[in-house]
Design a protein around this motif. Structure first.
Motif, mmCIF file in Angstrom:
data_model
loop_
_atom_site.group_PDB
_atom_site.id
_atom_site.type_symbol
_atom_site.label_atom_id
_atom_site.label_comp_id
_atom_site.label_asym_id
_atom_site.label_seq_id
_atom_site.Cartn_x
_atom_site.Cartn_y
_atom_site.Cartn_z
ATOM 1 N N ILE A 232 -13.717 -4.115 -36.605
ATOM 2 C CA ILE A 232 -13.071 -4.330 -35.318
ATOM 3 C C ILE A 232 -13.761 -3.508 -34.228
ATOM 4 C CG2 ILE A 232 -10.917 -4.104 -34.019
ATOM 5 C CD1 ILE A 232 -9.426 -4.542 -36.652
ATOM 6 N N ALA A 233 -14.091 -2.258 -34.569
ATOM 7 C CA ALA A 233 -14.770 -1.397 -33.601
ATOM 8 C C ALA A 233 -16.108 -2.002 -33.188
ATOM 9 C CB ALA A 233 -14.968 -0.005 -34.194
ATOM 10 N N GLY A 234 -16.817 -2.577 -34.167
ATOM 11 C CA GLY A 234 -18.098 -3.190 -33.851
ATOM 12 C C GLY A 234 -17.957 -4.408 -32.961
ATOM 13 N N LEU A 235 -16.912 -5.234 -33.219
ATOM 14 C CA LEU A 235 -16.696 -6.440 -32.429
ATOM 15 C C LEU A 235 -16.320 -6.131 -30.990
ATOM 16 C CD1 LEU A 235 -14.765 -8.735 -34.950
ATOM 17 C CD2 LEU A 235 -16.955 -9.240 -33.887
ATOM 18 N N LEU A 236 -15.478 -5.118 -30.803
ATOM 19 C CA LEU A 236 -14.942 -4.827 -29.471
ATOM 20 C C LEU A 236 -15.717 -3.742 -28.736
ATOM 21 C CD1 LEU A 236 -11.088 -4.950 -30.202
ATOM 22 C CD2 LEU A 236 -12.599 -6.786 -29.426
ATOM 23 N N GLY A 237 -16.669 -3.092 -29.439
ATOM 24 C CA GLY A 237 -17.426 -2.036 -28.778
ATOM 25 C C GLY A 237 -16.608 -0.778 -28.555
ATOM 26 N N LYS A 238 -15.681 -0.480 -29.462
ATOM 27 C CA LYS A 238 -14.831 0.699 -29.368
ATOM 28 C C LYS A 238 -15.091 1.616 -30.554
ATOM 29 C CE LYS A 238 -12.863 -0.969 -25.710
ATOM 30 N NZ LYS A 238 -13.107 -0.372 -24.383
ATOM 31 N N THR A 239 -14.523 2.822 -30.495
ATOM 32 C CA THR A 239 -14.648 3.727 -31.626
ATOM 33 C C THR A 239 -13.611 3.395 -32.674
ATOM 34 O OG1 THR A 239 -13.106 5.378 -30.747
ATOM 35 C CG2 THR A 239 -15.406 5.532 -30.026
ATOM 36 N N VAL A 240 -13.862 3.862 -33.903
ATOM 37 C CA VAL A 240 -12.914 3.625 -34.991
ATOM 38 C C VAL A 240 -11.583 4.318 -34.688
ATOM 39 C CG1 VAL A 240 -12.465 4.024 -37.443
ATOM 40 C CG2 VAL A 240 -14.753 3.347 -36.690
ATOM 41 N N ASP A 241 -11.633 5.522 -34.087
ATOM 42 C CA ASP A 241 -10.397 6.229 -33.732
ATOM 43 C C ASP A 241 -9.554 5.401 -32.771
ATOM 44 O OD1 ASP A 241 -10.755 8.409 -35.320
ATOM 45 O OD2 ASP A 241 -11.607 9.697 -33.763
ATOM 46 N N GLN A 242 -10.197 4.807 -31.772
ATOM 47 C CA GLN A 242 -9.457 3.991 -30.803
ATOM 48 C C GLN A 242 -8.801 2.797 -31.481
ATOM 49 O OE1 GLN A 242 -12.784 3.450 -28.036
ATOM 50 N NE2 GLN A 242 -11.527 4.364 -26.422
ATOM 51 N N VAL A 243 -9.524 2.170 -32.416
ATOM 52 C CA VAL A 243 -8.978 1.015 -33.132
ATOM 53 C C VAL A 243 -7.768 1.418 -33.954
ATOM 54 C CG1 VAL A 243 -9.442 -0.654 -34.967
ATOM 55 C CG2 VAL A 243 -11.151 -0.253 -33.189
ATOM 56 N N VAL A 244 -7.900 2.510 -34.733
ATOM 57 C CA VAL A 244 -6.795 2.960 -35.586
ATOM 58 C C VAL A 244 -5.601 3.380 -34.742
ATOM 59 C CG1 VAL A 244 -6.086 4.693 -37.285
ATOM 60 C CG2 VAL A 244 -8.348 3.634 -37.447
ATOM 61 N N ASN A 245 -5.857 4.074 -33.662
ATOM 62 C CA ASN A 245 -4.776 4.515 -32.789
ATOM 63 C C ASN A 245 -4.057 3.333 -32.144
ATOM 64 O OD1 ASN A 245 -5.521 7.112 -33.385
ATOM 65 N ND2 ASN A 245 -6.617 7.478 -31.479
ATOM 66 N N ALA A 246 -4.821 2.276 -31.794
ATOM 67 C CA ALA A 246 -4.222 1.100 -31.176
ATOM 68 C C ALA A 246 -3.237 0.430 -32.108
ATOM 69 C CB ALA A 246 -5.301 0.111 -30.764
ATOM 70 N N VAL A 247 -3.539 0.392 -33.405
ATOM 71 C CA VAL A 247 -2.613 -0.194 -34.380
ATOM 72 C C VAL A 247 -1.338 0.627 -34.458
ATOM 73 C CG1 VAL A 247 -2.288 -0.761 -36.812
ATOM 74 C CG2 VAL A 247 -4.479 -1.225 -35.715
ATOM 75 N N GLY A 248 -1.489 1.938 -34.440
ATOM 76 C CA GLY A 248 -0.293 2.795 -34.495
ATOM 77 C C GLY A 248 0.547 2.659 -33.249
ATOM 78 N N ALA A 249 -0.103 2.563 -32.067
ATOM 79 C CA ALA A 249 0.632 2.431 -30.813
ATOM 80 C C ALA A 249 1.336 1.090 -30.745
ATOM 81 C CB ALA A 249 -0.315 2.596 -29.615
ATOM 82 N N GLY A 250 0.701 0.037 -31.289
ATOM 83 C CA GLY A 250 1.297 -1.284 -31.216
ATOM 84 C C GLY A 250 2.513 -1.408 -32.117
ATOM 85 N N SER A 251 2.569 -0.632 -33.214
ATOM 86 C CA SER A 251 3.694 -0.734 -34.148
ATOM 87 C C SER A 251 4.745 0.326 -33.921
ATOM 88 C CB SER A 251 3.163 -0.611 -35.586
ATOM 89 O OG SER A 251 2.574 0.669 -35.789
ATOM 90 N N GLY A 252 4.398 1.367 -33.154
ATOM 91 C CA GLY A 252 5.346 2.452 -32.932
ATOM 92 C C GLY A 252 5.435 3.390 -34.115
ATOM 93 N N GLN A 253 4.518 3.240 -35.084
ATOM 94 C CA GLN A 253 4.526 4.065 -36.280
ATOM 95 C C GLN A 253 3.170 4.727 -36.445
ATOM 96 O OE1 GLN A 253 5.561 1.423 -39.437
ATOM 97 N NE2 GLN A 253 7.624 1.012 -38.670
ATOM 98 N N GLU A 254 3.052 5.512 -37.503
ATOM 99 C CA GLU A 254 1.792 6.154 -37.803
ATOM 100 C C GLU A 254 0.747 5.101 -38.101
ATOM 101 O OE1 GLU A 254 0.400 8.772 -41.524
ATOM 102 O OE2 GLU A 254 1.924 9.718 -40.268
ATOM 103 N N PRO A 255 -0.484 5.221 -37.579
ATOM 104 C CA PRO A 255 -1.499 4.194 -37.795
ATOM 105 C C PRO A 255 -1.735 3.915 -39.263
ATOM 106 C CG PRO A 255 -2.225 5.770 -36.142
ATOM 107 C CD PRO A 255 -0.974 6.326 -36.742
#
Length: 249
Positions: free
Chosen positions: A224-247
């Motif tokens: 996902i990070a490669g597709l969107l040009g983001k860091t792995v931390d940003q990707v993992v954090n985005a999943v946690g923020a979207g669910s309201g739980q720990e990534p």
């Protein structure tokens, strides 16, 4: 009403908005094949006998504004006040084929006129592309309903609904559905910091939605990070923020 003081000028639409033909005159050099031209041009995407609900879609290869003409005589059409009746002609690259057309390229014409110009404009604004679509965008046109004619003896108007998908969004969707996407762009795994994130730095709401969509397709954080040009931390954090739980992945 839709119209223009002279055909070389701007079309004035309902609500006072200005629409100029040159804004939509974007063309592709490959819009029509030689066979299409020699057989009278690209056929219409819709026919007069199509039932309500009929849809046609494809990539826009040509779009232009022009004056409507009489179907029988080819003479230009005008409103009673003398203003030209405009239409937008869009050529789509579809998967349609006609066995009676030699070398059928699949290109079909969508003719947008009258009330439907406003319908198309609304779809474009909802898609964030402005007042008209562009070459490369994806367009889906659906015969949605009829509207009773205001003048006796005239046919009921056919009303179409449109869905416009900008080219960049269409490309991203294709990448998301490609099982090999991102395989050559993997980045080394990085430690995941366990924390609660309310707003991952550097990611917009749309990017977070794209991360979640890619995750649902089984993509790894590195892919996902490669597709969107983001860091792995940003990707993992985005999943946690979207669910309201720990990534989690």
């Amino acid at each position: 009403m839709f119209g223009t003081n002279n055909y070389g000028g701007g079309f004035t639409q309902q609500g006072g908005a200005s629409y100029r033909p040159q804004q939509a005159q974007q063309q592709s050099a490959e819009s029509l094949s030689l066979d299409d031209v020699m057989q009278g041009g690209a056929p219409s995407a819709f026919s007069k006998d199509d039932p309500i609900g009929t849809s046609v879609e494809g990539e826009i290869v040509e779009i232009r504004a022009e004056q409507q003409t009489d179907f029988t005589t080819g003479e230009p059409l005008y409103y009673p006040n003398g203003k030209a009746k405009p239409q937008v002609v869009i050529h789509l690259q579809t998967t349609m084929t006609d066995p009676n057309r030699i070398g059928d390229s699949g290109i079909r014409g969508v003719y947008v006129k009258g009330y439907n110009i406003g319908q198309l404009r609304l779809a474009c604004r909802q898609a964030g592309v402005g007042d008209h679509p562009n070459v490369g965008d994806h367009l889906k046109a659906t015969f949605a309903r009829t509207q009773p004619a205001k003048t006796r003896g005239f046919n009921d108007a056919k009303i179409y609904d449109y869905i416009v998908t900008p080219k960049k969004t269409a490309d991203l969707t294709a990448a998301m559905n490609d099982p090999q996407a991102g395989m050559t762009q993997q980045q080394p795994a990085q430690p995941v910091q366990q924390a609660t994130f309310s707003q991952p730095a550097g990611l917009t709401a749309q990017e977070r939605q794209q991360v979640l969509q890619l995750k649902s397709l089984g993509k790894t954080p590195q892919e996902i990070a490669g597709l969107l040009g983001k860091t792995v931390d940003q990707v993992v954090n985005a999943v946690g923020a979207g669910s309201g739980q720990e990534p989690e992945f």
